[in-house]
Motif scaffolding. Structure first.
Motif, PDB file in Angstrom:
ATOM      1  N   MET A 144      37.798  60.114  19.522  1.00  0.00           N
ATOM      2  CA  MET A 144      38.111  59.994  20.950  1.00  0.00           C
ATOM      3  C   MET A 144      38.684  58.609  21.250  1.00  0.00           C
ATOM      4  O   MET A 144      39.626  58.468  22.025  1.00  0.00           O
TER       5      MET A 144
ATOM      6  N   THR B 165      42.479  58.242  20.448  1.00  0.00           N
ATOM      7  CA  THR B 165      43.453  59.164  21.022  1.00  0.00           C
ATOM      8  C   THR B 165      44.367  58.441  22.014  1.00  0.00           C
ATOM      9  O   THR B 165      44.050  57.363  22.509  1.00  0.00           O
TER      10      THR B 165
ATOM     11  N   PRO C 251      45.900  57.795  25.549  1.00  0.00           N
ATOM     12  CA  PRO C 251      45.357  58.025  26.894  1.00  0.00           C
ATOM     13  C   PRO C 251      46.215  58.984  27.711  1.00  0.00           C
ATOM     14  O   PRO C 251      47.432  59.076  27.512  1.00  0.00           O
ATOM     15  N   ILE C 252      45.551  59.690  28.597  1.00  0.00           N
ATOM     16  CA  ILE C 252      46.237  60.581  29.535  1.00  0.00           C
ATOM     17  C   ILE C 252      46.344  59.871  30.879  1.00  0.00           C
ATOM     18  O   ILE C 252      45.356  59.359  31.402  1.00  0.00           O
TER      19      ILE C 252
ATOM     20  N   SER D  96      32.481  61.754  31.558  1.00  0.00           N
ATOM     21  CA  SER D  96      33.691  61.489  30.789  1.00  0.00           C
ATOM     22  C   SER D  96      33.332  60.719  29.525  1.00  0.00           C
ATOM     23  O   SER D  96      32.228  60.178  29.404  1.00  0.00           O
TER      24      SER D  96
ATOM     25  N   GLN E  23      44.399  54.273  31.331  1.00  0.00           N
ATOM     26  CA  GLN E  23      45.377  55.365  31.293  1.00  0.00           C
ATOM     27  C   GLN E  23      46.732  54.933  30.728  1.00  0.00           C
ATOM     28  O   GLN E  23      47.589  55.778  30.479  1.00  0.00           O
TER      29      GLN E  23
ATOM     30  N   GLN F  72      40.703  60.627  28.844  1.00  0.00           N
ATOM     31  CA  GLN F  72      41.119  61.954  28.415  1.00  0.00           C
ATOM     32  C   GLN F  72      40.904  63.005  29.508  1.00  0.00           C
ATOM     33  O   GLN F  72      41.824  63.692  29.909  1.00  0.00           O
ATOM     34  N   LYS F  73      39.672  63.118  29.987  1.00  0.00           N
ATOM     35  CA  LYS F  73      39.372  64.143  30.977  1.00  0.00           C
ATOM     36  C   LYS F  73      38.117  63.767  31.747  1.00  0.00           C
ATOM     37  O   LYS F  73      37.199  63.150  31.190  1.00  0.00           O
TER      38      LYS F  73
END
Length: 228
Positions: free
Chosen positions: A29, A32, A34-35, A74, A142, A173-174
């Motif tokens: 995680m 990864t 970022p969104i 999160s 983000q 992520q979410k």
């Protein structure tokens, strides 16, 4: 006795293996991409974890430029976390808040300053009386600019207090919204023992350390209370 011993060994091996798998998932995680949440009606969103989300929600709802703060989860590796599942510490999720704000009024940098000013930044896996990985401190970024801001603030605070800072800096992520009974908890339960003995003390840190970032109506209430 041999059967009992075998069962204990099997349980320990299973637990260690499960923890190792969870650690690998958490490490994945952290690596990864970022969104980035798009602007909506000129407003943007930021995500923070800092102990009990009741406290953090109330803090950010008091900050200028913030439309709302929503409690949730999160930072973990499981889908659809709940309060009960996150409390096991096996989901990887932390109690977090989604801060909806106007970037023309308050900046991400300001929100991070509020973040560090309203907690014990040295406490690992918890805040105050709340302990466990689900209460750990995380700043979710983000984009690269937010990551640099978070890292710079963390470094500044480490020098300021002369100690290591516990907060993780993770790619967002979410966000999973928490159950309805957690939302606006402090506003709906002002006489709850936790609110009076824990949450209000963290709010007081906001008023003392970041007075220029506190909404006028909140400051007016504080002044009236102090007069009485």
């Amino acid at each position: 006795m041999k059967q009992a011993a075998s069962l204990i060994i099997f349980t320990l091996l299973f637990s260690c293996n499960n923890n190792a798998q969870n650690n690998k998932k958490q490490q994945a995680m952290a690596n990864t991409k970022p969104i980035e949440v798009p602007l909506q009606d000129g407003k943007t969103k930021a995500y923070f974890a800092s102990g009990c989300f009741w406290c953090v929600e109330a803090i950010y709802q008091s900050v200028i430029g913030v439309d709302d703060a929503i409690s949730g989860y999160s930072g973990g590796h499981t889908e659809n976390p709940t309060y009960n599942s996150s409390n096991t510490g096996r989901t990887g999720h932390a109690e977090a808040v989604e801060v909806i704000y106007d970037p023309n009024v308050v900046s991400f940098s300001d929100l991070v300053e509020v973040y560090f000013s309203t907690q014990d930044p040295t406490q690992i896996n918890g805040q105050g009386p709340d302990w466990g990985s689900q209460y750990r401190s995380i700043i979710f970024y983000q984009n690269e600019e937010q990551k640099q801001i978070a890292e710079a603030k963390k470094s500044k605070w480490a020098k300021k207090i002369g100690s290591n800072i516990a907060a993780e800096i993770m790619p967002f992520q979410k966000f999973w919204e928490a159950e309805a009974y957690h939302q606006n908890f402090e506003a709906r339960n002002p006489n709850h023992p936790y609110v009076r003995n824990v949450s209000n003390k963290r709010l007081d840190k906001l008023y003392k350390t970041c007075p220029l970032l506190v909404k006028k109506e909140v400051n007016d209430v504080i002044k009236d209370l102090n007069k009485n």
